[in-house]
Write an enzyme that holds these catalytic residues in place. Structure first.
Site, PDB file in Angstrom:
ATOM      1  N   LEU A 197     -13.326   7.697   8.404  1.00  0.00           N
ATOM      2  CA  LEU A 197     -12.018   8.211   8.028  1.00  0.00           C
ATOM      3  C   LEU A 197     -11.262   7.209   7.165  1.00  0.00           C
ATOM      4  O   LEU A 197     -11.158   6.032   7.527  1.00  0.00           O
ATOM      5  CB  LEU A 197     -11.204   8.524   9.287  1.00  0.00           C
ATOM      6  CG  LEU A 197      -9.697   8.760   9.102  1.00  0.00           C
ATOM      7  CD1 LEU A 197      -9.448   9.999   8.256  1.00  0.00           C
ATOM      8  CD2 LEU A 197      -9.008   8.885  10.460  1.00  0.00           C
ATOM      9  N   SER A 198     -10.738   7.662   6.043  1.00  0.00           N
ATOM     10  CA  SER A 198      -9.830   6.888   5.207  1.00  0.00           C
ATOM     11  C   SER A 198     -10.463   5.571   4.770  1.00  0.00           C
ATOM     12  O   SER A 198     -11.413   5.577   4.002  1.00  0.00           O
ATOM     13  CB  SER A 198      -8.504   6.681   5.951  1.00  0.00           C
ATOM     14  OG  SER A 198      -7.487   6.286   5.075  1.00  0.00           O
TER      15      SER A 198
END
Length: 480
Positions: free
Chosen positions: A148-149
């Site tokens: 994520l991210s």
């Protein structure tokens, strides 16, 4: 300012590397176990693992990378991956960074010293994979990575650096591989990613991978349309990057609607298996898509940057084939056709020929990676093309069972003639349509490079296409 301390100064501005969620407790939940002594660990990471009871031999392995200020336990608790590890039978490794590496516990996706092959954090993750394969008897040919991210940015870099280790990946609200090599470049990638051509993005992957690599991981790309931290344009650049690496072009094979306002766009390889999938979630902000509940397609727990829309882990697991279907059809065994050549063009067609492949029942012709014809002969004419335009073709041999082998070497055909066209739009829309490109917050006409001003939706110009891919400003009047 030192590499490890830049985030403090950027707090509040660089959300990807400064403050995704409040840090959870260190990984200690039941079922999640810390693993020590997994290697030399040059990236100073911690390794945690979730291993279901009675894990079979040669099971897949998933590596899941948390976002900034998150922990392994936080990602374990919210992402839904343990649900599918239990259901489908695979182990999950949750790497964890710390403030000793980065002030806000971010993986250093923007630092080559941590994200390149056999360096820093990337090498530590590779060592975790080796340790897990040895400890749990995992199948080294079925290792996957997701994040994520900031973890998504690192995921893309790991896929580029280790295509020989990872069979597939999923980049959730993340960045293209090798998008940034400094803090300043990280800002640009997040808010206004470079508008490189697919080939330029693909070259960054090819240069990061071992020389001679021909087999690439299958990549899922997840992005919310309302993400203001990692702009949705990153998903487009990621798609361009990985479809180019696969040599399949940017024309979708198909698209369908899923729950949670999600559109899935699929790009097949020449054998018909999905190689790249893009999941665009309407109205979703920055975060990981989860869908709490007990249904077969539900998973996860909502929280800050864990957004209740759709269970991304479920669809990613199925895309990789962890549910047992192998992720689609297996490729055929026939060799790639040789001698592909362009034997003629008109303003609207291109004729191709190639050498016969023993055992081939038919041949599939692909334009830009998309099927445009099937024939039993070694000749095909592709029609309905635009005049004065360039097209890229490959051909695969198909056996009697309908399985396609690898694609041939590509050839390029350019149709005759050209009709100039005019287009009036904002600078943003010009870049989305490919008539311009953005760099440093400003837009430039593609081909001529003429400056168009700020890259936004308010500044408008008329561009004339004077030749394929070449545009000039025609605000005073467009003769076409």
């Amino acid at each position: 300012m030192g590499v490890r301390g830049w985030i403090t100064a950027a707090a509040g501005a660089l959300a990807l590397t400064a403050g995704l969620v409040a840090a959870g407790p260190q990984a200690s939940a039941a079922g999640l176990t810390q693993v020590t002594g997994f290697g030399t660990n040059p990236g100073n990471l911690s390794m945690y693992a979730y291993v279901p009871d009675s894990l079979p031999a040669d099971a897949p392995l998933v590596v899941a990378l948390h976002g900034c200020t998150q922990s392994a336990n936080d990602y374990y608790a919210h992402s839904g991956w343990p649900t599918f590890a239990d259901r489908y039978g695979f182990a999950v490794v949750f790497p964890q960074t710390s403030s000793a590496n980065n002030a806000n516990n971010c993986f250093n996706w923007f630092q080559p010293g941590d994200s390149a092959r056999d360096r820093g954090e990337a090498l530590s993750v590779r060592q975790m994979v080796d340790a897990a394969v040895s400890r749990y008897g995992s199948d080294p040919g079925r290792v996957y990575v997701t994040g994520l991210s900031a973890g998504g940015g690192m995921t893309a870099n790991l896929l580029a650096a280790y295509p020989d280790v990872f069979a597939g990946g999923a980049v959730d609200s993340g960045l293209p591989a090798s998008c940034a090599d400094s803090v300043t470049a990280a800002y640009t990638c997040m808010y206004s990613p470079p508008d490189r051509t697919p080939a330029q993005w693909g070259d960054l992957v090819r240069s990061a991978a071992p020389a001679g690599t021909t087999s690439w991981p299958r990549v899922a790309i997840w992005q919310g349309t309302a993400d203001t931290t990692v702009r949705p344009a990153n998903a487009t650049e990621l798609r361009d990057q990985w479809t180019d690496v696969w040599g399949i072009g940017q024309t979708p094979s198909r698209a369908d609607a899923l729950t949670g306002g999600t559109t899935r766009t699929v790009y097949d390889d020449p054998s018909g298996r999905p190689a790249v999938e893009v999941y665009s979630i309407s109205g979703m902000a920055h975060g990981l898509a989860v869908d709490p509940g007990s249904g077969p397609e539900q998973c996860g727990t909502p929280g800050t940057y864990y957004l209740d829309t759709i269970c991304s882990s479920y669809h990613t697991a199925r895309f990789w084939g962890l549910d047992g279907d192998g992720g689609g059809e297996q490729p055929g065994t026939l060799p790639a056709p040789t001698g592909l050549a362009v034997t003629g063009t008109t303003a609207t067609s291109a004729t191709l020929s190639w050498n016969a492949v023993p055992g081939a029942a038919s041949y599939t012709v692909l334009r830009g990676g998309t099927r445009v014809g099937t024939t039993a002969s070694t000749r095909h004419t592709d029609t309905g093309l635009a005049s004065g335009s360039t097209y890229r073709y490959t051909v695969t041999a198909v056996d009697a069972a309908g399985a396609a082998g690898p694609p041939s070497s590509a050839v390029v055909a350019t149709t005759t003639g050209f009709t100039p066209t005019c287009h009036t739009a904002s600078n943003y829309d010009h870049t989305v349509a490919g008539r311009a490109y953005a760099e440093g917050g400003r837009a430039y006409a593609r081909g001529s490079g003429q400056p168009l001003g700020l890259w936004n939706t308010f500044t408008t110009h008329t561009l004339q296409q004077t030749s394929p891919g070449h545009y000039v400003i025609a605000d005073s009047g467009c003769p076409a």
